[in-house]
Design an enzyme around this catalytic site. Structure first.
Site, mmCIF file in Angstrom:
data_model
loop_
_atom_site.group_PDB
_atom_site.id
_atom_site.type_symbol
_atom_site.label_atom_id
_atom_site.label_comp_id
_atom_site.label_asym_id
_atom_site.label_seq_id
_atom_site.Cartn_x
_atom_site.Cartn_y
_atom_site.Cartn_z
ATOM 1 N N ASP A 108 -30.229 13.252 -23.515
ATOM 2 C CA ASP A 108 -29.523 11.970 -23.586
ATOM 3 C C ASP A 108 -28.207 12.182 -24.330
ATOM 4 O O ASP A 108 -28.054 13.144 -25.090
ATOM 5 C CB ASP A 108 -30.367 10.909 -24.291
ATOM 6 C CG ASP A 108 -29.908 9.487 -23.966
ATOM 7 O OD1 ASP A 108 -29.102 9.308 -23.027
ATOM 8 O OD2 ASP A 108 -30.351 8.555 -24.655
ATOM 9 N N GLY A 109 -27.291 11.281 -24.096
ATOM 10 C CA GLY A 109 -26.012 11.317 -24.777
ATOM 11 C C GLY A 109 -25.376 9.948 -24.739
ATOM 12 O O GLY A 109 -25.745 9.107 -23.917
ATOM 13 N N GLU A 120 -23.465 12.913 -22.076
ATOM 14 C CA GLU A 120 -24.598 13.061 -21.154
ATOM 15 C C GLU A 120 -24.588 14.443 -20.501
ATOM 16 O O GLU A 120 -25.642 15.014 -20.247
ATOM 17 C CB GLU A 120 -24.579 11.969 -20.080
ATOM 18 C CG GLU A 120 -24.878 10.572 -20.585
ATOM 19 C CD GLU A 120 -26.358 10.285 -20.793
ATOM 20 O OE1 GLU A 120 -27.196 11.207 -20.687
ATOM 21 O OE2 GLU A 120 -26.683 9.113 -21.071
ATOM 22 N N ASP A 148 -31.456 10.262 -18.126
ATOM 23 C CA ASP A 148 -31.340 8.859 -17.731
ATOM 24 C C ASP A 148 -29.947 8.564 -17.181
ATOM 25 O O ASP A 148 -29.577 7.413 -16.986
ATOM 26 C CB ASP A 148 -31.711 7.912 -18.885
ATOM 27 C CG ASP A 148 -30.833 8.069 -20.109
ATOM 28 O OD1 ASP A 148 -29.793 8.759 -20.039
ATOM 29 O OD2 ASP A 148 -31.177 7.488 -21.152
ATOM 30 N N HIS A 155 -34.744 3.940 -22.103
ATOM 31 C CA HIS A 155 -35.387 2.906 -22.935
ATOM 32 C C HIS A 155 -36.567 2.251 -22.213
ATOM 33 O O HIS A 155 -36.755 1.048 -22.278
ATOM 34 C CB HIS A 155 -34.362 1.855 -23.378
ATOM 35 C CG HIS A 155 -33.148 2.478 -23.996
ATOM 36 N ND1 HIS A 155 -33.157 3.034 -25.258
ATOM 37 C CD2 HIS A 155 -31.892 2.657 -23.516
ATOM 38 C CE1 HIS A 155 -31.950 3.514 -25.526
ATOM 39 N NE2 HIS A 155 -31.175 3.308 -24.487
ATOM 40 N N ASP A 177 -32.922 10.171 -27.096
ATOM 41 C CA ASP A 177 -32.000 9.108 -27.487
ATOM 42 C C ASP A 177 -31.828 9.077 -29.013
ATOM 43 O O ASP A 177 -30.706 8.965 -29.509
ATOM 44 C CB ASP A 177 -32.517 7.766 -26.973
ATOM 45 C CG ASP A 177 -31.615 6.616 -27.349
ATOM 46 O OD1 ASP A 177 -30.498 6.524 -26.801
ATOM 47 O OD2 ASP A 177 -32.011 5.807 -28.215
#
Length: 161
Positions: free
Chosen positions: A6-7, A45, A67, A121, A131
């Protein structure tokens, strides 16, 4: 090897962070880093899977979860066409983040990588952890005020992959 990445940035564009969770059987490695300067969600990301793949010490089969549809579609659908077109989009515009796309291609080259998109999420434990690591990477970058190639913390002393 299963990797979740994640980023993100606050604000976008602005300072950013990335996180990755590398899991092989019972061994887990957490990675994070950030950029206190002007970056973007998309750059962070992209940085997360690059750093995770570059940390692997031998060729392995990787299931990589992100994501970001930008990252997944870019690496699985668009990048070969961009490269073929001299790093131009179908609209004849320069590809954004070309430096990171090339680096991601190189990082993938030594492995068999299957890419998966997951809804952010949504309660997937390692995606949530990635995250949290991205947030930590951002906070550490802001605290140090120097661009970080990543701080590493791991629960296992063994090298993964």
């Amino acid at each position: 090897m299963i990797i979740h990445t994640d980023g993100g940035c606050r604000p976008n564009p602005g300072p950013g962070g990335w996180g990755a969770v590398l899991r092989q059987r019972q061994h887990v490695r957490e990675m994070c880093g950030g950029d206190p300067g002007e970056t973007s969600n998309n750059r962070m990301e992209l940085t997360a899977p690059i750093m995770a793949l570059e940390a692997l010490t031998r060729p392995v089969m990787v299931h990589l979860y992100t994501d970001s549809t930008y990252v997944r579609n870019g690496i699985t659908k668009w990048v070969l066409g961009w490269e073929r077109n001299g790093w131009q989009t179908a609209a004849k515009q320069p590809v954004k983040n070309v430096d990171l796309w090339k680096r991601l291609q190189l990082a993938c080259a030594g492995h068999r990588v299957e890419w998966f998109w997951v809804k952010g999420h949504s309660g997937i434990a390692d995606n949530e952890l990635a995250d949290e690591l991205a947030t930590r990477g951002l906070e550490e970058a802001l605290y140090s005020r120097t661009t970080s190639s990543g701080s590493l913390s791991g629960r296992s002393p063994l090298q993964l992959g």
